[in-house]
Design a protein around this motif. Structure first.
Motif, PDB file in Angstrom:
ATOM      1  N   TRP A  45     -15.032 -41.258   1.719  1.00 14.04           N
ATOM      2  CA  TRP A  45     -14.295 -42.519   1.557  1.00 14.04           C
ATOM      3  C   TRP A  45     -15.240 -43.693   1.315  1.00 14.04           C
ATOM      4  CZ3 TRP A  45      -8.813 -43.504   2.350  1.00 14.04           C
ATOM      5  CH2 TRP A  45      -8.477 -44.859   2.338  1.00 14.04           C
TER       6      TRP A  45
ATOM      7  N   GLY B 107     -17.069 -43.351  -2.028  1.00 20.01           N
ATOM      8  CA  GLY B 107     -16.255 -43.704  -3.186  1.00 20.01           C
ATOM      9  C   GLY B 107     -16.090 -45.201  -3.327  1.00 20.01           C
ATOM     10  N   ALA B 108     -15.880 -45.884  -2.190  1.00 17.65           N
ATOM     11  CA  ALA B 108     -15.719 -47.344  -2.218  1.00 17.65           C
ATOM     12  C   ALA B 108     -16.991 -48.026  -2.701  1.00 17.65           C
ATOM     13  CB  ALA B 108     -15.343 -47.848  -0.826  1.00 17.65           C
TER      14      ALA B 108
ATOM     15  N   LEU C 136     -19.337 -46.720  -4.662  1.00 13.86           N
ATOM     16  CA  LEU C 136     -19.607 -46.388  -6.067  1.00 13.86           C
ATOM     17  C   LEU C 136     -18.772 -47.221  -7.033  1.00 13.86           C
ATOM     18  CD1 LEU C 136     -19.855 -42.483  -5.882  1.00 13.86           C
ATOM     19  CD2 LEU C 136     -21.728 -44.104  -6.224  1.00 13.86           C
ATOM     20  N   ILE C 137     -17.531 -47.529  -6.654  1.00 13.29           N
ATOM     21  CA  ILE C 137     -16.621 -48.211  -7.586  1.00 13.29           C
ATOM     22  C   ILE C 137     -16.684 -49.719  -7.460  1.00 13.29           C
ATOM     23  CG2 ILE C 137     -14.572 -48.412  -6.113  1.00 13.29           C
ATOM     24  CD1 ILE C 137     -14.654 -47.230  -9.785  1.00 13.29           C
TER      25      ILE C 137
ATOM     26  N   GLY D  41      -5.537 -49.478  -7.476  1.00 12.33           N
ATOM     27  CA  GLY D  41      -6.401 -49.107  -6.360  1.00 12.33           C
ATOM     28  C   GLY D  41      -5.613 -48.656  -5.149  1.00 12.33           C
TER      29      GLY D  41
ATOM     30  N   VAL E 298     -12.793 -39.071  -1.647  1.00 11.88           N
ATOM     31  CA  VAL E 298     -13.470 -39.958  -2.591  1.00 11.88           C
ATOM     32  C   VAL E 298     -12.445 -40.767  -3.380  1.00 11.88           C
ATOM     33  CG1 VAL E 298     -14.904 -40.042  -4.663  1.00 11.88           C
ATOM     34  CG2 VAL E 298     -15.540 -38.539  -2.773  1.00 11.88           C
ATOM     35  N   LEU E 299     -11.323 -40.114  -3.774  1.00 10.98           N
ATOM     36  CA  LEU E 299     -10.264 -40.827  -4.496  1.00 10.98           C
ATOM     37  C   LEU E 299      -9.706 -41.961  -3.650  1.00 10.98           C
ATOM     38  CD1 LEU E 299      -8.353 -41.126  -6.905  1.00 10.98           C
ATOM     39  CD2 LEU E 299      -6.850 -39.428  -5.819  1.00 10.98           C
TER      40      LEU E 299
ATOM     41  N   VAL F 136     -12.355 -44.647  -3.571  1.00 15.51           N
ATOM     42  CA  VAL F 136     -12.409 -45.324  -4.866  1.00 15.51           C
ATOM     43  C   VAL F 136     -11.251 -46.308  -4.989  1.00 15.51           C
ATOM     44  CG1 VAL F 136     -12.065 -44.981  -7.347  1.00 15.51           C
ATOM     45  CG2 VAL F 136     -13.706 -43.570  -6.108  1.00 15.51           C
TER      46      VAL F 136
ATOM     47  N   GLY G 193     -12.011 -49.352  -2.768  1.00 18.56           N
ATOM     48  CA  GLY G 193     -13.003 -50.230  -3.394  1.00 18.56           C
ATOM     49  C   GLY G 193     -12.465 -50.906  -4.640  1.00 18.56           C
ATOM     50  N   PHE G 194     -11.639 -50.176  -5.408  1.00 19.27           N
ATOM     51  CA  PHE G 194     -11.041 -50.722  -6.622  1.00 19.27           C
ATOM     52  C   PHE G 194     -10.099 -51.872  -6.295  1.00 19.27           C
ATOM     53  CE2 PHE G 194      -8.724 -50.474 -10.688  1.00 19.27           C
ATOM     54  CZ  PHE G 194      -9.791 -50.262 -11.554  1.00 19.27           C
TER      55      PHE G 194
END
Length: 466
Positions: free
Chosen positions: A319, A322-323, A325-326, A346, A374-375, A378, A381-382
């Motif tokens: 989690w 992913g946040a 990275l995006i 998001g 990860v989704l 992401v 974070g998105f």
């Protein structure tokens, strides 16, 4: 007689548009970046050290948890009052004082001989951390020019995600080669380096006016009663209900008082801005979803999915990874696409990722679980970078301090509410508690999608003049 700040001494043109000197802006952004990162790192490492502290001090697990509670409660109760202090003393000065207090309290915590002394040190550490965190929105507003603001928010989101991932690992490593005292003592060299960069922070003229002590006390009582009441709602039902009712009544008095003021300590004036209302509501939902997820997942992965403890830590790292990275990508996209659409996508990704975990059979491969985590990260974070850009950009510049307090309080309150809802789910059914808790996370993420759909439609209506 109410104490009002005069809206004079507006920031200079340089600060209104951020720091124009690229070198100074770089060092100022790094100072803020690592200041926020240190507070996140401290929290994640402290959680890992709780069992070792309990054993060393010979106290129960229920008692040692107050090491976290003392810090968190102090933090959330003082965010709004300290943001008002920052408006009057200057953001740079408050950041320096808060960071210095945080460092000194960390050193004192490392030498604490007993739990009561350690709790006092953690309260002081919470005050220092609050002084740093309440300034995030204000400093971002004055450090970055508008065209770089999304990038700055993305960098801070990436730092928070990174520290959340590596914090437990660093904490475990420290405990493996030394003792829990170094968990706190490590803040001394980190904080000392950050102090060297404080001089690069923007010089924003403070507002003139007396500090509203009455509103500050009402704010602390209101937030404290609500947080404690929500936290213990599943254990002490009637007592918690009384605390929540008293908190609401105190809050009503505080809001009525605030509406009579042009620049109140509790920024009800900012909530009259439509973009701000939607952004705060969506932020509350997503942070509730995030905390509901992180409280439920360890139980769900071990009880329902039969995963060993070693796998749980690895899967949950997906989690924040992913946040992180995006975050920067989301910052760039917020310059190109409608924020409501990005935030809706998001929040939707968060809901889908969590739903996959809830519906997946226990036999599913860990790779798919990691991808779902990860989704979700992401999606989180998105959502955060574009939404924070709206929050920071919607407030008038002379209310940047109040904005920072509102933003931080929303985050902490949302996390507390999400955790409380999970606790209530566990009290309803021990066996189904983890599944119900994750379902709470899905529900809050879906509510965030709904808020953004409404926000997007209202934006379209206002553009067409409908």
């Amino acid at each position: 007689m109410l104490s009002q700040p005069e809206q004079t001494n507006q920031p200079s043109a340089e600060h209104s548009e951020g720091l124009q000197d690229s070198r100074r802006r770089l060092w100022a952004s790094l100072t803020l970046l690592f200041g926020i990162g240190m507070s996140v790192l401290d929290s994640s490492m402290t959680n890992v050290a709780l069992p070792a502290i309990a054993k060393d001090m010979d106290v129960s697990a229920a008692a040692v948890v107050w090491i976290v509670n003392a810090y968190g409660l102090t933090l959330v109760m003082t965010l709004l009052p300290l943001s008002a202090v920052g408006e009057r003393t200057g953001f740079k000065r408050l950041f320096r004082y808060g960071l210095s207090l945080f460092i000194c309290a960390s050193v004192a915590s490392s030498f604490a001989p007993s739990l009561p002394v350690l709790l006092v040190c953690r309260v002081l550490q919470g005050l220092g951390g609050s002084a740093i965190m309440c300034l995030f929105g204000a400093l971002v507003r004055h450090i970055y020019p508008p065209k770089h603001m999304a990038r700055g928010i993305g960098m801070n989101a990436m730092m928070v995600g990174l520290m959340s991932v590596i914090g437990p690992t660093i904490g475990t490593f420290i405990l493996s080669i030394s003792n829990w005292h170094w968990i706190f003592l490590i803040n001394l060299p980190i904080g000392a380096i950050i102090l060297l960069g404080v001089k690069y922070l923007p010089d924003v003229s403070p507002v003139k006016g007396r500090f509203d002590w009455n509103s500050a006390m009402l704010s602390m009582v209101t937030v404290g009663l609500l947080i404690v009441g929500i936290d213990y709602s599943s254990t002490y039902v009637w007592q918690s209900a009384c605390l929540i009712v008293f908190g609401i009544l105190t809050g009503i008095v505080l809001v009525r008082r605030s509406y009579q003021q042009p620049a109140p300590l509790v920024p009800v004036d900012l909530l009259q801005i439509p973009a701000m209302r939607f952004a705060i509501a969506a932020s509350l939902c997503t942070f509730s979803a995030q905390m509901a997820t992180f409280v439920s997942l360890p139980f769900y992965l071990q009880q329902e999915m039969s995963r060993p403890l070693s796998s749980v830590g690895m899967l949950m790292a997906g989690w924040p990874l992913g946040a992180a990275l995006i975050a920067m990508v989301a910052g760039r996209l917020s310059n190109m696409f409608p924020v409501a659409a990005l935030c809706g996508v998001g929040a939707g990704a968060m809901a889908i990722g969590l739903l996959v975990i809830v519906l997946a059979p226990a036999s599913i491969n860990d790779i798919w679980l990691m991808m779902a985590m990860v989704l979700g990260g992401v999606g989180f974070g998105f959502f955060q970078t574009p939404n924070n850009r709206v929050i920071i950009g919607s407030a008038p510049k002379h209310r940047a301090g109040a904005l920072g307090g509102l933003q931080a309080t929303t985050r902490v309150f949302g996390q507390t509410f999400g955790a409380a809802m999970v606790a209530s789910a566990f009290s309803l059914s021990v066996s189904s508690g983890p599944t119900l808790g994750l379902s709470v996370g899905v529900t809050f993420a879906s509510l965030a999608v709904l808020v953004n759909v409404i926000r997007h439609r209202q934006t379209d209506v206002s553009r067409t003049g409908g």
